[in-house]
Scaffold this motif. Structure first.
Motif, PDB file in Angstrom:
ATOM      1  N   LEU A   1       0.793  -1.229   0.000  1.00 23.33           N
ATOM      2  CA  LEU A   1       0.000   0.000   0.000  1.00 23.33           C
ATOM      3  C   LEU A   1       0.826   1.281   0.000  1.00 23.33           C
ATOM      4  CD1 LEU A   1      -2.746  -1.102   2.561  1.00 23.33           C
ATOM      5  CD2 LEU A   1      -2.769  -1.296   0.065  1.00 23.33           C
ATOM      6  N   TYR A   2       2.157   1.151   0.046  1.00 24.04           N
ATOM      7  CA  TYR A   2       3.014   2.336   0.027  1.00 24.04           C
ATOM      8  C   TYR A   2       4.331   1.979  -0.652  1.00 24.04           C
ATOM      9  CZ  TYR A   2       5.574   0.257   3.928  1.00 24.04           C
ATOM     10  OH  TYR A   2       6.317  -0.578   4.711  1.00 24.04           O
ATOM     11  N   ASP A   3       5.140   2.984  -0.915  1.00 28.66           N
ATOM     12  CA  ASP A   3       6.441   2.797  -1.549  1.00 28.66           C
ATOM     13  C   ASP A   3       7.418   2.237  -0.513  1.00 28.66           C
ATOM     14  OD1 ASP A   3       8.911   2.987  -2.777  1.00 28.66           O
ATOM     15  OD2 ASP A   3       8.652   5.059  -3.432  1.00 28.66           O
ATOM     16  N   THR A   4       7.829   0.987  -0.688  1.00 28.81           N
ATOM     17  CA  THR A   4       8.686   0.327   0.295  1.00 28.81           C
ATOM     18  C   THR A   4      10.139   0.802   0.265  1.00 28.81           C
ATOM     19  OG1 THR A   4       8.972  -1.538  -1.210  1.00 28.81           O
ATOM     20  CG2 THR A   4       7.243  -1.731   0.479  1.00 28.81           C
ATOM     21  N   ALA A   5      10.432   1.802  -0.554  1.00 29.36           N
ATOM     22  CA  ALA A   5      11.762   2.420  -0.479  1.00 29.36           C
ATOM     23  C   ALA A   5      11.891   3.208   0.828  1.00 29.36           C
ATOM     24  CB  ALA A   5      11.991   3.344  -1.670  1.00 29.36           C
ATOM     25  N   TYR A   6      10.759   3.396   1.509  1.00 27.11           N
ATOM     26  CA  TYR A   6      10.746   4.122   2.775  1.00 27.11           C
ATOM     27  C   TYR A   6      10.617   3.150   3.937  1.00 27.11           C
ATOM     28  CZ  TYR A   6      10.070   8.327   0.042  1.00 27.11           C
ATOM     29  OH  TYR A   6      10.233   9.352  -0.836  1.00 27.11           O
ATOM     30  N   GLU A   7      11.288   3.465   5.023  1.00 31.79           N
ATOM     31  CA  GLU A   7      11.144   2.713   6.267  1.00 31.79           C
ATOM     32  C   GLU A   7      10.135   3.468   7.132  1.00 31.79           C
ATOM     33  OE1 GLU A   7      13.753   1.503  10.161  1.00 31.79           O
ATOM     34  OE2 GLU A   7      14.794   1.933   8.284  1.00 31.79           O
ATOM     35  N   LEU A   8       9.100   2.768   7.565  1.00 31.49           N
ATOM     36  CA  LEU A   8       8.061   3.428   8.351  1.00 31.49           C
ATOM     37  C   LEU A   8       8.540   3.688   9.767  1.00 31.49           C
ATOM     38  CD1 LEU A   8       4.786   1.592   7.287  1.00 31.49           C
ATOM     39  CD2 LEU A   8       5.880   3.598   6.291  1.00 31.49           C
ATOM     40  N   THR A   9       8.205   4.872  10.268  1.00 30.93           N
ATOM     41  CA  THR A   9       8.536   5.239  11.633  1.00 30.93           C
ATOM     42  C   THR A   9       7.282   5.517  12.457  1.00 30.93           C
ATOM     43  OG1 THR A   9       8.779   7.557  10.994  1.00 30.93           O
ATOM     44  CG2 THR A   9      10.779   6.206  11.003  1.00 30.93           C
ATOM     45  N   GLY A  10       6.151   5.625  11.806  1.00 30.14           N
ATOM     46  CA  GLY A  10       4.904   5.893  12.519  1.00 30.14           C
ATOM     47  C   GLY A  10       3.724   5.834  11.577  1.00 30.14           C
ATOM     48  N   ALA A  11       2.538   5.824  12.165  1.00 30.47           N
ATOM     49  CA  ALA A  11       1.304   5.806  11.387  1.00 30.47           C
ATOM     50  C   ALA A  11       0.159   6.270  12.278  1.00 30.47           C
ATOM     51  CB  ALA A  11       1.021   4.407  10.846  1.00 30.47           C
ATOM     52  N   SER A  12      -0.924   6.664  11.647  1.00 35.36           N
ATOM     53  CA  SER A  12      -2.139   7.009  12.378  1.00 35.36           C
ATOM     54  C   SER A  12      -3.335   6.722  11.481  1.00 35.36           C
ATOM     55  CB  SER A  12      -2.122   8.474  12.815  1.00 35.36           C
ATOM     56  OG  SER A  12      -2.032   9.318  11.682  1.00 35.36           O
ATOM     57  N   VAL A  13      -4.439   6.321  12.099  1.00 34.18           N
ATOM     58  CA  VAL A  13      -5.679   6.076  11.369  1.00 34.18           C
ATOM     59  C   VAL A  13      -6.421   7.404  11.317  1.00 34.18           C
ATOM     60  CG1 VAL A  13      -7.889   4.846  11.401  1.00 34.18           C
ATOM     61  CG2 VAL A  13      -5.789   3.682  12.121  1.00 34.18           C
ATOM     62  N   TYR A  14      -6.816   7.834  10.112  1.00 30.27           N
ATOM     63  CA  TYR A  14      -7.526   9.095  10.029  1.00 30.27           C
ATOM     64  C   TYR A  14      -8.963   8.951   9.576  1.00 30.27           C
ATOM     65  CZ  TYR A  14      -6.416   9.346   4.977  1.00 30.27           C
ATOM     66  OH  TYR A  14      -6.293   9.105   3.639  1.00 30.27           O
ATOM     67  N   ASP A  15      -9.410   7.772   9.184  1.00 39.12           N
ATOM     68  CA  ASP A  15     -10.832   7.565   8.892  1.00 39.12           C
ATOM     69  C   ASP A  15     -11.083   6.084   8.671  1.00 39.12           C
ATOM     70  OD1 ASP A  15     -13.507   8.161   8.541  1.00 39.12           O
ATOM     71  OD2 ASP A  15     -13.271   9.015   6.541  1.00 39.12           O
ATOM     72  N   ILE A  16     -12.310   5.671   8.944  1.00 39.44           N
ATOM     73  CA  ILE A  16     -12.805   4.345   8.616  1.00 39.44           C
ATOM     74  C   ILE A  16     -14.182   4.564   8.007  1.00 39.44           C
ATOM     75  CG2 ILE A  16     -13.440   2.066   9.482  1.00 39.44           C
ATOM     76  CD1 ILE A  16     -11.626   2.671  11.935  1.00 39.44           C
ATOM     77  N   ARG A  17     -14.437   3.891   6.895  1.00 45.21           N
ATOM     78  CA  ARG A  17     -15.726   4.051   6.212  1.00 45.21           C
ATOM     79  C   ARG A  17     -16.364   2.692   5.966  1.00 45.21           C
ATOM     80  NH1 ARG A  17     -13.378   8.357   1.868  1.00 45.21           N
ATOM     81  NH2 ARG A  17     -12.821   9.928   3.400  1.00 45.21           N
ATOM     82  N   VAL A  18     -17.686   2.680   6.038  1.00 51.40           N
ATOM     83  CA  VAL A  18     -18.465   1.483   5.748  1.00 51.40           C
ATOM     84  C   VAL A  18     -19.492   1.849   4.692  1.00 51.40           C
ATOM     85  CG1 VAL A  18     -20.045  -0.258   6.686  1.00 51.40           C
ATOM     86  CG2 VAL A  18     -18.187   0.622   8.102  1.00 51.40           C
ATOM     87  N   SER A  19     -19.609   0.987   3.681  1.00 50.67           N
ATOM     88  CA  SER A  19     -20.615   1.224   2.647  1.00 50.67           C
ATOM     89  C   SER A  19     -21.226  -0.103   2.211  1.00 50.67           C
ATOM     90  CB  SER A  19     -20.009   1.955   1.442  1.00 50.67           C
ATOM     91  OG  SER A  19     -18.993   1.168   0.861  1.00 50.67           O
ATOM     92  N   THR A  20     -22.444  -0.020   1.694  1.00 51.99           N
ATOM     93  CA  THR A  20     -23.150  -1.202   1.211  1.00 51.99           C
ATOM     94  C   THR A  20     -23.490  -1.021  -0.263  1.00 51.99           C
ATOM     95  OG1 THR A  20     -25.269  -0.265   1.919  1.00 51.99           O
ATOM     96  CG2 THR A  20     -24.164  -1.783   3.451  1.00 51.99           C
ATOM     97  N   ALA A  21     -23.703  -2.146  -0.931  1.00 52.40           N
ATOM     98  CA  ALA A  21     -24.145  -2.135  -2.330  1.00 52.40           C
ATOM     99  C   ALA A  21     -25.300  -3.128  -2.433  1.00 52.40           C
ATOM    100  CB  ALA A  21     -23.012  -2.534  -3.259  1.00 52.40           C
ATOM    101  N   GLY A  22     -26.315  -2.737  -3.158  1.00 50.21           N
ATOM    102  CA  GLY A  22     -27.464  -3.612  -3.349  1.00 50.21           C
ATOM    103  C   GLY A  22     -28.721  -3.001  -2.759  1.00 50.21           C
TER     104      GLY A  22
END
Length: 172
Positions: free
Chosen positions: A60-81
């Motif tokens: 999901l990201y460019d692995t040329a970078y080493e991750l030092t941190g992360a944060s969740v900024y949204d979660i979404r739920v949707s339906t179809a049908g």
């Protein structure tokens, strides 16, 4: 005039001096794709649905970078049908409760965001697990267990969960 020449010489020489530590000290916000899981609901008279999907954060990201941190900024739920009545359930990440959702199927036909909707309730332990899995580059198992109130369920019904994470890191 000598000062201008000296400054130009210094500017030209800095990249050749091997100061890699300069770029290592900068933390960069990385462009990361969302964690998406779409769960098809089996047609028929069973109002319960569920499933899991495993996502490798490294895709999901460019692995040329080493991750030092992360944060969740949204979660979404949707339906179809078409309308399936009330829709409720729980989402886990690596077995830890991330969030619950409860509302009508048609309310979720418009994606509901954790930031603006009262239909979604997050669990901080699940958010922490998602962040830790991203930073440690561990697989993320996003699982849903839910139910609807209207049966029979027709073909083509599904529920999608998207978790948006901002990652930070530096070049390896």
């Amino acid at each position: 005039m000598k000062l201008k020449h000296l400054a130009l010489l210094f500017i030209a020489a800095v990249p050749l001096m091997g100061f890699d530590c300069i770029t290592d000290s900068f933390v960069i916000a990385l462009d990361m794709k969302p964690f998406n899981g779409t769960y098809n609901i089996t047609p028929g008279n069973n109002p319960n649905y569920g499933g899991s999907i495993t996502i490798d954060p490294g895709t999901l990201y460019d692995t040329a970078y080493e991750l030092t941190g992360a944060s969740v900024y949204d979660i979404r739920v949707s339906t179809a049908g078409p309308n399936l009545g009330n829709c409720s359930g729980a989402v886990t990440v690596n077995g830890v409760l991330l969030m619950t959702y409860n509302g009508t199927w048609t309310q979720f036909n418009t994606p509901q965001s954790l930031l603006t909707s009262r239909l979604i309730t997050r669990n901080n332990s699940g958010v922490t697990e998602l962040v830790n899995a991203v930073v440690q580059n561990r697989p993320v198992v996003l699982a849903v267990n839910g139910s609807v109130t209207t049966t029979p369920v027709p073909n083509g019904c599904s529920l999608t969960v998207s978790a948006y994470v901002q990652a930070y890191g530096h070049l390896r």
